[in-house]
Design a protein around this motif. Structure first.
Motif, PDB file in Angstrom:
ATOM      1  N   ASP A   1       0.392 -50.923  14.295  1.00  0.00           N
ATOM      2  CA  ASP A   1       0.723 -50.739  15.705  1.00  0.00           C
ATOM      3  C   ASP A   1       0.077 -49.463  16.215  1.00  0.00           C
ATOM      4  N   THR A   2      -0.595 -49.557  17.369  1.00  0.00           N
ATOM      5  CA  THR A   2      -1.233 -48.373  17.943  1.00  0.00           C
ATOM      6  C   THR A   2      -0.211 -47.327  18.366  1.00  0.00           C
ATOM      7  N   HIS A   3       1.051 -47.736  18.563  1.00  0.00           N
ATOM      8  CA  HIS A   3       2.090 -46.789  18.951  1.00  0.00           C
ATOM      9  C   HIS A   3       2.671 -46.061  17.737  1.00  0.00           C
TER      10      HIS A   3
END
Length: 456
Positions: free
Chosen positions: A239-241
């Motif tokens: 996940d980029t977050h």
């Protein structure tokens, strides 16, 4: 430079057209015409009858291991199979902003500091932007050369003149060739530019790393042949977050497939994680129902991942089946096996499944951990904190063995786990210090063993 004549070739039947049309005039297929270079007949006409390269016996060919160039980043070297191979072509894909350019810039900085001549060519950023990014992550690379170029012919000319050992092209979708009139990023441009760079790498021994964009479905943009041309295909996962990044080898002619590298995104760029199992294990203050620790195998590395299950009463006619990080269709099959061979029904329950840490597990060795987590959630009784599980579950309710069982058990014992429920065929011949092993042959035996551990 004389303009090369182009034609449009149907990808379905091979028919040609002088101009683009929505429908192929030969086979009537729609949207299959793609731009290509028109071939001109060579002279003499029967040149192919001339003497060819002599045939060789396979046993007489001297096969030598090529020396590898270490990137200076241990996790990246692991995914590559030990480092970069001279003349090899690596394709790195991933979502925007996930860290592709940062990782390659760090690798080139490390290699240039070790005396390897490297060139970073970017078609998306100017040289000043690259310098700002290097300053932001505190990279010291005075010998690293940077180039902002998108024309293929100029890039090949510079590579032929400078002859660096490693070249990064960021990205292949921004490079264009003058031989085509289509825009950069089109199918014809991507295919031709990748083929030319690969041909140049093989003939000169220069290692080329290509950055590839991905579509909204997560696949590399451009023609599928792009993955067949290159030697190694790497994907960024996660996940980029989240601060963690996973790099997986989907294809590797010089190493193991499905090898996994784990990185953490920090203010100083990407850093390798020495103990990745700690990421995928939740730190509960106390034991909770519905959690089971799985030992999965990613390439040559065993990883401990926590599988979480939540089973709740359904309030709609069709209960929901949701799996994050695991195969959703396999979840439905496992629930049927659980009902038929263990007597635990979930037809009126919503079942939610999650693999902690954002990792994606595709191997069937996760089956047993999934079922034990589900039955733990149904009974609202927590499994022991020190328990690890792995095993494939068949439709007949049998527990099938998994590859590299000994390595999985040793990794679990090293991290302090003391009890293991595994397939009987994976029972080690020698005892593993500090680890009590319970071997099972069927799913009902595994559930009974887990229940006995709860009571103990």
């Amino acid at each position: 430079m004389a303009k090369v004549k182009t034609i449009y070739v149907c990808q379905a039947c091979g028919g040609t057209s002088a101009k683009w049309q929505g429908q192929c005039p030969t086979c009537q297929a729609w949207n299959t015409l793609e731009e290509s270079i028109a071939e001109t007949p060579s002279a003499p006409r029967f040149q192919g009858l001339a003497q060819a390269i002599p045939r060789q016996k396979l046993a007489t060919i001297q096969a030598e291991d090529l020396p590898r160039l270490p990137t200076g980043i241990e996790e990246f070297d692991r995914v590559l199979g030990g480092g970069l191979v001279p003349g090899g072509v690596v394709l790195l894909g991933g979502d925007p902003g996930i860290g592709k350019s940062t990782l390659l810039l760090q690798a080139l900085a490390q290699m240039s500091a070790a005396g390897v001549s490297a060139l970073y060519s970017s078609g998306e950023e100017s040289a000043a932007q690259i310098a700002l990014r290097a300053k932001r992550i505190d990279l010291k690379a005075p010998q690293l050369e940077v180039l902002a170029e998108i024309q293929l012919e100029k890039l090949l000319m510079i590579m032929d003149t400078v002859r660096p050992q490693v070249v990064v092209v960021d990205s292949i979708q921004t490079i264009y060739s003058e031989a085509f009139s289509s825009a950069p990023g089109s199918v014809a441009q991507v295919r031709e530019c990748a083929a030319q760079l690969t041909r140049f790498a093989k003939s000169t021994g220069i290692c080329v790393l290509l950055v590839g964009h991905v579509t909204k479905d997560g696949h590399l943009a451009g023609p599928r042949v792009l993955e067949h041309i290159v030697d190694t295909v790497l994907y960024f996962e996660g996940d980029t977050h989240s601060s963690f990044r996973l790099v997986r080898a989907i294809k590797n002619r010089f190493g193991a497939v499905n090898e996994l590298g784990v990185f953490a995104m920090t203010e100083k760029g990407l850093r390798g994680v020495s103990n990745p199992s700690a990421i995928f294990l939740s730190q509960h203050a106390e034991m909770v129902p519905g959690a089971c620790v799985l030992v999965t195998q990613e390439g040559s590395r065993p990883l401990l991942v926590e599988i979480q299950a939540l089973v709740d009463t359904a309030h709609i006619p069709n209960p929901r089946r949701l799996a994050v990080g695991l195969e959703q269709h396999r979840l439905a099959m496992l629930l049927a096996v659980l009902h038929r061979h263990a007597g635990i029904a979930c037809f009126d329950q919503d079942v939610f499944l999650n693999a902690v840490g954002g990792v994606k597990i595709s191997e069937p060795a996760a089956d047993l951990a999934v079922l034990l987590a589900i039955q733990s959630s149904i009974r609202n009784r927590a499994l022991p904190r020190e328990l690890i599980v792995f095993g494939e579950v068949g439709l007949a309710g049998e527990i099938r063995p998994c590859p590299r069982g000994q390595e999985r058990l040793k990794e679990a014992a090293k991290l302090g786990f003391t009890v293991a429920i595994i397939p009987k065929a994976n029972m080690p011949k020698t005892k593993i210090a500090g680890l009590r092993i319970i071997s099972v042959e069927r799913i009902d035996e595994a559930i009974a063993a887990a229940n006995d551990l709860e009571l103990a």
